[in-house]
Design an enzyme around this catalytic site. Structure first.
Site, PDB file in Angstrom:
ATOM      1  N   LYS A  36      15.408 -61.399 -63.652  1.00 59.80           N
ATOM      2  CA  LYS A  36      14.106 -60.996 -64.169  1.00 59.80           C
ATOM      3  C   LYS A  36      13.535 -62.089 -65.074  1.00 59.80           C
ATOM      4  CE  LYS A  36      14.047 -56.524 -64.773  1.00 59.80           C
ATOM      5  NZ  LYS A  36      14.599 -55.373 -65.509  1.00 59.80           N
ATOM      6  N   ARG A 106      14.082 -55.129 -71.741  1.00 57.49           N
ATOM      7  CA  ARG A 106      14.464 -54.988 -70.334  1.00 57.49           C
ATOM      8  C   ARG A 106      15.763 -55.735 -70.075  1.00 57.49           C
ATOM      9  NH1 ARG A 106       9.329 -57.347 -67.258  1.00 57.49           N
ATOM     10  NH2 ARG A 106      10.076 -55.934 -65.618  1.00 57.49           N
ATOM     11  N   GLY A 115      22.859 -49.096 -62.743  1.00 60.58           N
ATOM     12  CA  GLY A 115      23.951 -48.870 -63.683  1.00 60.58           C
ATOM     13  C   GLY A 115      23.682 -49.567 -65.005  1.00 60.58           C
ATOM     14  N   MET A 117      21.239 -50.752 -68.238  1.00 61.73           N
ATOM     15  CA  MET A 117      20.371 -49.953 -69.092  1.00 61.73           C
ATOM     16  C   MET A 117      18.942 -49.873 -68.557  1.00 61.73           C
ATOM     17  SD  MET A 117      19.170 -50.488 -72.946  1.00 61.73           S
ATOM     18  CE  MET A 117      17.585 -51.059 -72.369  1.00 61.73           C
ATOM     19  N   ARG A 358      10.704 -60.960 -57.398  1.00 63.35           N
ATOM     20  CA  ARG A 358      11.998 -61.392 -56.865  1.00 63.35           C
ATOM     21  C   ARG A 358      11.893 -61.397 -55.348  1.00 63.35           C
ATOM     22  NH1 ARG A 358      14.672 -55.856 -58.929  1.00 63.35           N
ATOM     23  NH2 ARG A 358      13.261 -54.491 -57.822  1.00 63.35           N
ATOM     24  N   HIS A 476      42.145 -48.286 -35.169  1.00 62.71           N
ATOM     25  CA  HIS A 476      41.990 -48.539 -33.735  1.00 62.71           C
ATOM     26  C   HIS A 476      40.566 -48.226 -33.274  1.00 62.71           C
ATOM     27  CE1 HIS A 476      42.308 -47.410 -29.425  1.00 62.71           C
ATOM     28  NE2 HIS A 476      42.991 -48.550 -29.389  1.00 62.71           N
ATOM     29  N   SER A 800      45.615 -71.595 -31.714  1.00 65.03           N
ATOM     30  CA  SER A 800      44.609 -70.601 -32.057  1.00 65.03           C
ATOM     31  C   SER A 800      45.197 -69.784 -33.192  1.00 65.03           C
ATOM     32  CB  SER A 800      44.309 -69.720 -30.853  1.00 65.03           C
ATOM     33  OG  SER A 800      43.423 -68.696 -31.235  1.00 65.03           O
ATOM     34  N   CYS A 867      41.213 -66.554 -33.492  1.00 63.66           N
ATOM     35  CA  CYS A 867      40.925 -65.403 -32.636  1.00 63.66           C
ATOM     36  C   CYS A 867      41.216 -64.078 -33.323  1.00 63.66           C
ATOM     37  CB  CYS A 867      41.714 -65.507 -31.347  1.00 63.66           C
ATOM     38  SG  CYS A 867      43.489 -65.467 -31.603  1.00 63.66           S
ATOM     39  N   TYR A 887      36.368 -73.858 -32.856  1.00 64.54           N
ATOM     40  CA  TYR A 887      35.628 -72.662 -32.452  1.00 64.54           C
ATOM     41  C   TYR A 887      36.147 -71.425 -33.168  1.00 64.54           C
ATOM     42  CZ  TYR A 887      39.587 -71.420 -29.445  1.00 64.54           C
ATOM     43  OH  TYR A 887      40.835 -71.083 -28.987  1.00 64.54           O
TER      44      TYR A 887
HETATM   45  P1  ADP Z   1      13.902 -52.306 -63.568  1.00 61.44           P
HETATM   46  O1  ADP Z   1      14.871 -53.411 -63.679  1.00 61.44           O
HETATM   47  O2  ADP Z   1      14.501 -50.959 -63.500  1.00 61.44           O
HETATM   48  O3  ADP Z   1      12.837 -52.562 -62.560  1.00 61.44           O
HETATM   49  P2  ADP Z   1      12.008 -53.179 -65.546  1.00 61.44           P
HETATM   50  O4  ADP Z   1      12.504 -53.918 -66.707  1.00 61.44           O
HETATM   51  O5  ADP Z   1      11.393 -53.978 -64.473  1.00 61.44           O
HETATM   52  O6  ADP Z   1      13.171 -52.256 -64.992  1.00 61.44           O
HETATM   53  O7  ADP Z   1      10.983 -52.115 -66.087  1.00 61.44           O
HETATM   54  C1  ADP Z   1      10.542 -51.035 -65.352  1.00 61.44           C
HETATM   55  C2  ADP Z   1       9.041 -50.929 -65.435  1.00 61.44           C
HETATM   56  O8  ADP Z   1       8.618 -50.866 -66.771  1.00 61.44           O
HETATM   57  C3  ADP Z   1       8.326 -52.124 -64.880  1.00 61.44           C
HETATM   58  O9  ADP Z   1       8.127 -52.015 -63.524  1.00 61.44           O
HETATM   59  C4  ADP Z   1       7.031 -52.100 -65.604  1.00 61.44           C
HETATM   60  O10 ADP Z   1       6.095 -51.349 -64.889  1.00 61.44           O
HETATM   61  C5  ADP Z   1       7.351 -51.447 -66.903  1.00 61.44           C
HETATM   62  N1  ADP Z   1       7.352 -52.496 -67.929  1.00 61.44           N
HETATM   63  C6  ADP Z   1       8.354 -53.304 -68.296  1.00 61.44           C
HETATM   64  N2  ADP Z   1       7.957 -54.164 -69.251  1.00 61.44           N
HETATM   65  C7  ADP Z   1       6.663 -53.882 -69.477  1.00 61.44           C
HETATM   66  C8  ADP Z   1       5.670 -54.440 -70.331  1.00 61.44           C
HETATM   67  N3  ADP Z   1       5.937 -55.453 -71.140  1.00 61.44           N
HETATM   68  N4  ADP Z   1       4.434 -53.904 -70.287  1.00 61.44           N
HETATM   69  C9  ADP Z   1       4.174 -52.887 -69.449  1.00 61.44           C
HETATM   70  N5  ADP Z   1       5.035 -52.320 -68.630  1.00 61.44           N
HETATM   71  C10 ADP Z   1       6.281 -52.807 -68.633  1.00 61.44           C
HETATM   72 MG    MG Z   2      11.596 -53.821 -62.419  1.00 59.07          MG
END
Ligand code: ADP
Ligand code: MG
Ligand code: MG
Length: 911
Positions: A36, A106, A115, A117, A358, A476, A800, A867, A887
């Site tokens: 990210k 984030r 999994g 946060m 991404r 099997h 082989s 093989c 191969y």
């Molecule tokens: P995930 O990894 O679960 O996608 P994100 O960190 O991308 O989590 O956050 C989820 C959502 O929170 C994002 O898609 C976005 O819409 C919202 N978000 C995150 N940061 C901001 C921000 N700075 N301003 C507005 N919305 C945010």
């Molecule tokens: Mg996201």
């Protein structure tokens, strides 16, 4: 980890800024900044509108765990500098009571990881700053909505106020529900709550937090921030994250980064919103803007499913300008990243902000189309196009498919391992004989067994699909499914298969033989009844010769991809095939020969098993020779058929390998039957079965040991090969047999068998007045064979690698018994991956390397192949490319996967 200092003596950089001004990182820094963070930095570099922020590096996460969950001493100062930079760019101040800056916190590992946060939005709000936000925006509803969301998220994620086992709903949702009913006597949309309602919710939320967490909700923005950062790092070691990492082989050393970013607001009203989108359609690959959005919402709402989002194309009708801007961004992203992007955006008062990008996950179908289209658009070159198709997903393209609409409606009644991809429906039969009979009646058959064994082969061939209640990826059933391209779900443990009653009980229902079930071998699911299926266009075009299928885009793209693979590849790809049919299929898929023809599979068909059993039961050489003479014509016909199907390509033929008792009947019932057929006493059969019993058959009387003790077996097999070769050669085709002696550990073993083979070759050539060209080599599949490869290479014309047995003998681990402990080993990370599926490069791989080196040291031109099952596994193929094999050999329907993996291995080597 000691604190790192740079060469100039400066302190380690823990915090990387991004924004309009200075951006420290870039897209290539995923290991340090997480996916990210790197993506945000790269978007800033190409001047996309990204709210400013900073990324705390993954190294801080590592430090945190190496130092009893504490931070580097200079982190605080660097974070404060980061906040100052955001304040400067936004003109807002963190904790300010006139114009407060709010941020999101984030998490962000290298790849997005469930999994970890959940994101916290609107951090920095407290009883004072909320008033300031209300006043500043003139929108109290918005301000209190933000505050309400923040207390809820923070309470849940950081302070752990979550549903207890005895509760049916999230506690915060329960509070909202109660308030709605108190004040409105019904459920209303969250957007209908008034500022006063939201204010009251904040009060009640805080009381809930105090009650559950035993402490006040933190008011200081800085404390809030540090709490959230700690929660992100803490979540790296929570159970869900650990389980996920284990499953996907992600090392815990990677750590996660933390992103702190200025908030932009999608919830200020109808000129705002939030959404997620792909630059192209990730399901089918179409070049269209794909995604969804919600008006007046913060990001979490889109995925949370509280309201139903609209398709992104609809945005045109709400906010034409913002839509046009998103279109522009879509183009910019693709031009820059040269791959399909999956991105998140928020619109605040008609201004678009980018929050994430991404490379988009995609189906195999979409990957293929993307790669072809982007090549044509000159975004990528052909080598990149090859690399863009994940080899381990290519199977999806070959699999028959369930009618999408029908499958969507159906409910699975059991799940198991997706062992043979594709879709199949059929009337169930619980044994091979009845399955074959039903197929002869033109029924569509699904063979259901607790487990399968070689005796079920005919039933498996007759069936559309195979379903077992027990067994794993190397059972099997799974093996045969791969070799034959059969749809297969194995180990669906919810099935209670009752052979006696001929019923299957599952999901509270009983299915009788003849009832319909459907299995999805791509997803590992079992459905009741009959779902409609169709061949994939690629199979229809290549194997079934369907001309209209050949005109489809999918077919043409696939062929183009395979052609590029040939251009890129150094290794060639052969196939493991035992019949002309399998051989033809494999060649249609592009195999250039047989790498392993297991002759014993031929002995199970029809009456042959009787002659085979007679041979095993024979007590004199003469009697044995008489029985072998009955087998000779069968075997000769088989080889002739295979040579014709090969049309000049080479065939590696392995001589008899399995322990003899595998061919004998084991129940007294079956023994009596056989006794009658052969006109001998059941006692004698029983005695011979007892005599052949071994404590460790895998290490017992098998492989070349059989041919050494009973040279007449090898003699018959050699004769069958050479006579077939003579016949087919006289028909005008080129024939290239390569006879392979299994389980050789001593040069002398090979020499003894060589004598037999060469003698028979001379005899047949004299009798048939032909000149045959052939080779004799060996399998390297026991450690001693690998270690003495220099000696063995003096006699062998090729090696082989039988990596199935080499893994078993190298690890001292029986594949068929490994199910009882290997899963636990994987959990404990004693083995990173199943060594029977992906070659153990450090251990078994060394044996391969030693044998390659020693073998080629003696014979420079020694031909080397593999093989084992690993020959169809992409990561193993990567290894075989590195050690320089000539191969790989894979089961027929794995040939395209192997071709793609071999091409990618060669391409990534010169990158
Ligand atoms: P995930 O990894 O679960 O996608 P994100 O960190 O991308 O989590 O956050 C989820 C959502 O929170 C994002 O898609 C976005 O819409 C919202 N978000 C995150 N940061 C901001 C921000 N700075 N301003 C507005 N919305 C945010
Ligand atoms: Mg996201
Ligand atoms: Mg073997």
């Amino acid at each position: 980890m000691a604190k790192k200092t740079t060469s100039s003596g400066k302190k380690t950089k823990h915090v990387y800024l991004f924004g309009k001004g200075k951006t420290d990182g870039n897209g290539s820094m995923k290991p340090l900044l997480g996916g990210k963070g790197a993506g945000l930095a790269e978007m800033c570099r190409i001047r996309l509108p990204v709210p400013p922020g900073f990324t705390i590096t993954t190294e801080v996460c590592t430090y945190y765990y190496d130092h009893k969950r504490t931070y580097p001493s200079d982190l605080k100062a660097q974070m404060q500098a980061g906040l100052a930079s955001i304040e400067m760019q936004t003109g807002k101040k963190f904790g300010d009571v006139r114009n407060p800056l709010l941020v999101s916190v984030r998490s962000g590992a290298r790849d997005s990881m469930p999994g970890m946060m959940d994101t916290i939005l609107n951090l920095g709000l407290n009883d004072q700053t909320v008033e300031a936000l209300a006043k500043k925006t003139g929108n109290p509803r918005f301000a209190w909505d933000c505050y309400r969301r923040f207390v809820q998220m923070y309470g849940d994620v950081v302070l752990g106020v979550q549903k207890r086992p005895d509760e049916d709903h999230e506690p915060f949702e329960t509070v909202i529900h109660a308030l709605k009913h108190e004040r409105y006597h019904k459920d209303i949309d969250d957007t209908k709550l008034t500022p006063a309602d939201l204010k009251e919710l904040v009060v009640r939320f805080k009381a809930l937090v105090k009650d559950r967490a035993g402490k006040e909700f933190p008011g200081s923005p800085w404390d809030q921030l540090m709490g959230a950062v700690g929660a992100v790092f803490g979540s790296w070691m929570n159970d869900r994250a650990i389980v996920y990492r284990r499953k996907y082989n992600i090392p815990s050393e990677w750590g996660t980064a933390v992103n702190v970013q200025a908030m932009v607001y999608g919830n200020t009203g109808d000129r705002s919103g939030s959404g997620v989108a792909f630059t192209r359609n990730p399901a089918n690959g179409a070049k269209e803007f794909y995604g969804e959005f919600l008006i007046n919402a913060q990001g979490e709402d889109v995925v949370a499913g509280v309201r139903t989002p609209e398709p992104v194309a609809q945005l045109k009708n709400h906010m034409a300008k913002a839509y046009a801007e998103l279109e522009r961004i879509r183009q910019t992203l693709e031009k820059h990243f040269k791959d399909v992007q999956d991105f998140e955006f928020t619109i605040e008062d008609e201004t678009v902000y980018m929050l994430q990008t991404r490379n988009g996950k995609r189906t195999a179908m979409a990957a293929l189309k993307f790669s072809m289209d982007m090549f044509r658009e000159k975004l990528i070159d052909w080598k990149t196009a090859v690399m863009r198709n994940p080899a381990d997903q290519l199977d999806q393209l070959l699999a028959p498919v369930f009618d999408a609409a029908e499958a969507g409606k159906a409910k699975a009644i059991a799940t198991g391992l997706p062992a043979g991809p594709g879709a199949a429906s059929g009337q169930i039969y619980l044994n091979a004989e009845r399955a074959v009979a039903a197929a002869d009646r033109k029924e569509q058959v699904l063979l259901v067994r607790v487990e399968t064994s070689p005796e079920d082969l005919r039933g498996m061939i007759a069936a559309e699909g195979i379903l077992t209640a027990r067994g794993g990826v190397s059972s099997h059933a799974a093996l045969v499914a791969r070799q034959m391209g059969k749809v297969c779900v194995c180990g669906a443990s919810a099935l209670e298969v009752d052979y006696q009653a001929r019923t299957v009980r599952v999901d509270g229902k009983t299915y009788k033989e003849g009832d319909w079930l459907s299995i999805d071998g791509t997803a590992g699911k079992v459905f009741p009844g009959r779902l409609k299926t169709a061949s994939s266009e690629i199979i229809a075009g290549l194997i079934e010769g369907d001309e209209s299928a050949k005109k489809t885009e999918k077919f043409k793209s696939f062929q183009q991809l395979m052609k590029w693979c040939d251009d890129a590849t150094r290794m060639s790809v052969r196939t493991n095939a035992d019949t002309p049919e399998q051989t033809k299929n494999a060649i249609a898929f592009g195999a250039v020969g047989i790498g392993l023809c297991r002759t014993e599979h031929m002995f199970f068909e029809g009456d042959r098993i009787d002659a085979m059993r007679e041979m095993i039961l024979a007590e004199t050489v003469e009697a044995r020779k008489a029985a072998l003479a009955k087998l000779l014509p069968y075997q000769r016909d088989d080889f002739a058929g295979i040579f014709r199907a090969l049309n000049g390509y080479p065939a590696t033929i392995r001589f008899l390998d399995p322990p003899l008792h595998e061919f004998l009947p084991h129940t007294s019932e079956q023994q009596k039957d056989l006794a009658k057929k052969l006109g001998i006493s059941a006692e004698r059969i029983h005695a011979r079965v007892e005599q052949l019993h071994e404590f460790n058959p895998m290490l017992g009387f098998r492989g070349c040991r059989l041919g050494i003790d009973f040279p007449e077996i090898s003699e018959m097999q050699a004769r069958a090969v050479f006579e077939a070769a003579a016949i087919v050669q006289k028909e005008g085709l080129k024939v290239r047999p390569e006879i392979m002696i299994p389980l050789v550990g001593f040069k002398k073993e090979l020499d003894l068998q060589l004598e037999v083979v060469h003698r028979v070759a001379r005899e047949v050539q004299a009798e048939q007045k032909v000149k045959l060209s052939y080779m004799v080599g060996t399998m390297i599949e026991v450690p001693r064979g690998a270690l003495t490869a220099d000696e063995i290479a003096q006699s062998a014309e090729f090696f082989s690698f039988g990596t199935n047995d080499l893994t078993q003998t190298g690890l001292g681990m029986s594949r068929d018994d490994s199910g009882s402990f290997l899963p636990h080993y994987a959990e404990l990370e004693i083995v990173k991956r199943n060594p029977f599926a992906t070659i153990d490069t450090t251990g078994v791989g060394q044996l391969v390397e030693i044998a390659v080196k020693k073998g080629r040291g003696v014979k420079k031109e020694l031909k080397l192949g593999i093989c084992g099952e690993h020959g169809g596994d992409p990561s193993s193929i990567q290894f075989f490319e590195q050690v320089g094999l000539d191969y790989v050999s894979a089961s027929p329907f794995r040939v395209p996967v192997a071709r793609l993996a071999a091409a990618q291995a060669a391409l990534s080597k010169d990158r």
